[in-house]
Design an enzyme around this catalytic site. Sequence first.
Site, mmCIF file in Angstrom:
data_model
loop_
_atom_site.group_PDB
_atom_site.id
_atom_site.type_symbol
_atom_site.label_atom_id
_atom_site.label_comp_id
_atom_site.label_asym_id
_atom_site.label_seq_id
_atom_site.Cartn_x
_atom_site.Cartn_y
_atom_site.Cartn_z
ATOM 1 N N VAL A 11 -116.666 40.957 77.237
ATOM 2 C CA VAL A 11 -117.099 42.241 76.680
ATOM 3 C C VAL A 11 -115.967 42.938 75.936
ATOM 4 O O VAL A 11 -116.148 43.410 74.807
ATOM 5 C CB VAL A 11 -117.665 43.136 77.809
ATOM 6 C CG1 VAL A 11 -117.782 44.583 77.370
ATOM 7 C CG2 VAL A 11 -119.026 42.608 78.230
ATOM 8 N N LYS A 35 -103.493 34.978 78.715
ATOM 9 C CA LYS A 35 -104.619 35.275 77.806
ATOM 10 C C LYS A 35 -104.120 36.027 76.564
ATOM 11 O O LYS A 35 -104.481 35.710 75.439
ATOM 12 C CB LYS A 35 -105.638 36.122 78.582
ATOM 13 C CG LYS A 35 -106.976 36.269 77.899
ATOM 14 C CD LYS A 35 -107.937 37.116 78.736
ATOM 15 C CE LYS A 35 -108.847 36.277 79.584
ATOM 16 N NZ LYS A 35 -109.933 37.047 80.238
ATOM 17 N N GLY A 260 -129.101 33.029 86.304
ATOM 18 C CA GLY A 260 -127.739 33.036 86.834
ATOM 19 C C GLY A 260 -126.892 33.881 85.907
ATOM 20 O O GLY A 260 -127.388 34.830 85.295
ATOM 21 N N CYS A 263 -123.982 38.447 84.997
ATOM 22 C CA CYS A 263 -124.509 39.818 85.107
ATOM 23 C C CYS A 263 -125.724 39.968 86.019
ATOM 24 O O CYS A 263 -125.684 40.763 86.953
ATOM 25 C CB CYS A 263 -124.845 40.344 83.712
ATOM 26 S SG CYS A 263 -123.377 40.596 82.708
ATOM 27 N N LYS A 266 -125.258 39.677 90.005
ATOM 28 C CA LYS A 266 -124.370 40.689 90.597
ATOM 29 C C LYS A 266 -124.905 42.103 90.350
ATOM 30 O O LYS A 266 -124.799 42.969 91.214
ATOM 31 C CB LYS A 266 -122.936 40.534 90.077
ATOM 32 C CG LYS A 266 -122.654 41.172 88.736
ATOM 33 C CD LYS A 266 -121.168 41.295 88.471
ATOM 34 C CE LYS A 266 -120.902 41.752 87.045
ATOM 35 N NZ LYS A 266 -121.285 43.126 86.743
HETATM 36 N N1 NAD Z 1 -120.248 39.112 80.179
HETATM 37 C C1 NAD Z 1 -121.314 39.751 79.732
HETATM 38 O O1 NAD Z 1 -122.204 39.154 79.114
HETATM 39 C C2 NAD Z 1 -121.480 41.224 79.971
HETATM 40 C C3 NAD Z 1 -122.476 41.919 79.265
HETATM 41 C C4 NAD Z 1 -122.612 43.292 79.483
HETATM 42 C C5 NAD Z 1 -121.783 43.935 80.390
HETATM 43 N N2 NAD Z 1 -120.842 43.222 81.072
HETATM 44 C C6 NAD Z 1 -119.970 43.947 81.999
HETATM 45 O O2 NAD Z 1 -118.713 44.140 81.354
HETATM 46 C C7 NAD Z 1 -117.652 44.075 82.317
HETATM 47 C C8 NAD Z 1 -116.651 43.012 81.910
HETATM 48 O O3 NAD Z 1 -117.306 41.749 81.959
HETATM 49 P P1 NAD Z 1 -116.647 40.431 81.336
HETATM 50 O O4 NAD Z 1 -117.661 39.370 81.456
HETATM 51 O O5 NAD Z 1 -116.070 40.775 80.011
HETATM 52 O O6 NAD Z 1 -115.461 40.203 82.393
HETATM 53 P P2 NAD Z 1 -114.247 39.160 82.311
HETATM 54 O O7 NAD Z 1 -113.985 38.795 83.724
HETATM 55 O O8 NAD Z 1 -114.545 38.119 81.306
HETATM 56 O O9 NAD Z 1 -113.031 40.032 81.740
HETATM 57 C C9 NAD Z 1 -112.400 41.051 82.438
HETATM 58 C C10 NAD Z 1 -110.952 41.129 81.957
HETATM 59 O O10 NAD Z 1 -110.351 42.309 82.483
HETATM 60 C C11 NAD Z 1 -108.997 42.007 82.773
HETATM 61 N N3 NAD Z 1 -108.478 43.048 83.693
HETATM 62 C C12 NAD Z 1 -108.846 43.309 84.959
HETATM 63 N N4 NAD Z 1 -108.187 44.371 85.434
HETATM 64 C C13 NAD Z 1 -107.366 44.814 84.436
HETATM 65 C C14 NAD Z 1 -106.444 45.880 84.313
HETATM 66 N N5 NAD Z 1 -106.222 46.754 85.324
HETATM 67 N N6 NAD Z 1 -105.785 46.028 83.150
HETATM 68 C C15 NAD Z 1 -105.992 45.168 82.133
HETATM 69 N N7 NAD Z 1 -106.877 44.143 82.191
HETATM 70 C C16 NAD Z 1 -107.561 43.971 83.327
HETATM 71 C C17 NAD Z 1 -109.047 40.622 83.355
HETATM 72 O O11 NAD Z 1 -107.791 39.979 83.304
HETATM 73 C C18 NAD Z 1 -110.090 39.958 82.442
HETATM 74 O O12 NAD Z 1 -109.478 39.339 81.313
HETATM 75 C C19 NAD Z 1 -118.331 43.825 83.659
HETATM 76 O O13 NAD Z 1 -118.547 45.065 84.287
HETATM 77 C C20 NAD Z 1 -119.650 43.205 83.276
HETATM 78 O O14 NAD Z 1 -120.642 43.427 84.238
HETATM 79 C C21 NAD Z 1 -120.656 41.886 80.876
#
Ligand code: NAD
Length: 446
Positions: A11, A35, A260, A263, A266
């Site tokens: 995201v 990363k 699965g 999102c 969870k």
């Molecule tokens: N993946 C999807 O399709 C999607 C869609 C809509 C919403 N979301 C929501 O968006 C959020 C992020 O999801 P994602 O799939 O991108 O997660 P992800 O696990 O791919 O990425 C999260 C990133 O945040 C970084 N991070 C964690 N703590 C940190 C900090 N304190 N400072 C800096 N970086 C930090 C991690 O290293 C990681 O790279 C979640 O809440 C998810 O539910 C995800």
Amino acid sequence: MRIAVVGTGYVGLVSGACFSEFGVEVVCVDQDEAKIARLQAGRVPIFEPGLEPLVARNMAAGRLSFTTDLAAAVSGAEAVFIAVGTPSRRGDGHADLSYVHAAAEAIGRALAGYTVVVTKSTVPVGTGREVARILRRVRPQGQFDVVSNPEFLREGSAIEDFMRPDRVVIGADSEPARSVMRALYRPLYLLETPIVFTDIETAELIKYAANAFLATKITFINEIADLCERVGADVQDVARGIGLDGRIGSKFLHAGPGFGGSCFPKDCHALVRTAHEAEAPLAIVETVLRVNDRRKERMADKIIAACDGAVAGKTLAVLGLTFKPNTDDMRDSPSLTILPRLIAAGARIRAFDPEGMPEARKLLPDLAYCGDPYEATDGADALILLTEWNAFRALDLARIKSLLAVPLVIDLHNIYQPHEMIAAGLGYVSIGRAANLPRPRLRALA
Ligand SMILES: NC(=O)c1ccc[n+]([C@@H]2O[C@H](COP(=O)([O-])OP(=O)(O)OC[C@H]3O[C@@H](n4cnc5c(N)ncnc54)[C@H](O)[C@@H]3O)[C@@H](O)[C@H]2O)c1
């Protein structure tokens, strides 16, 4: 305009790259040094169609940069997006907010001048207020507003979803914050994208309600598919027949092995938790989760049944491991439930996935990984289509037949038509279709 995005995952990276494409100066921050180093070198760490050129173009234009230095990124930013993960907390299903809280603390320490702090992560109702409390504690004199701006993009079509969303939801309770958000999303205003302004709690809940509804729709058609198999109906036609009703809509009515991904599972668990705590239980969502978990287990039983009741000593070819096509994301993929059960029942598995194998190797170490669908199929006692990648939609069925030891295809996404399989001399088991070949015919074909 300058913004910072904290968390450079699916995201954060997509949002940051897309905002930079809108002309905003974006600094993406992550605590994962490897990363950030890859991104600084122009390499995108995830598979998402179109993302690599988008990132490269905006880096070259000087609008998009990557750092581990959160303080530098936040000071001078008009808005700071929190896009860190909110996985399920072990044990109780609640969203684990430790990353959000840690990010809020770090942002609070770095605030300089009026800043809009935006939660883009999916967070339970009340988190925005908690983020504001953390910021206030860390920086009592800080000038900030907290906004909820949930993200609805889908992996696999994330850029298109971000650039042309069905709607943008903004939960805010101050005019300066709304005005910063309006400026950021101005390019979408011009495309007449509906922008839904709400209070913070409502915006937070919209995201969970949307995901729970979509998960319910999938689970509904999956149960109808089971009924179709029992009564001799065809779920494809039922889905079309109901989906043409404008009140229902045709999307998310594709029967399959269960939902699965990172999102739906969870977020449904977290919503159920929130609802319990608020003493307004969501019985429908609880049932959806139970039915979906059971479904993934039952898919293994279905495969075993299709293999004459036993897979011990048999080799199964599996195409597709990710939770859906066009992503390398393995989080909560049905393959993680189905394949270990088949292995426990004695099967050997030869697998291929176009993008998911590097991640799958860590999670499913007992599979034999292959270079393409035909290598996986060679000598197998059945071919299982587990994820509906486009690359699997036009397999050379004559070649598949010649490679399989037993000419049986088990299609858990109905990507083929039964008549195509019959024409190719292949036994075919799919989901919720009366036209599945009956066992005697299958045996005859074998
Ligand atoms: N993946 C999807 O399709 C999607 C869609 C809509 C919403 N979301 C929501 O968006 C959020 C992020 O999801 P994602 O799939 O991108 O997660 P992800 O696990 O791919 O990425 C999260 C990133 O945040 C970084 N991070 C964690 N703590 C940190 C900090 N304190 N400072 C800096 N970086 C930090 C991690 O290293 C990681 O790279 C979640 O809440 C998810 O539910 C995800």
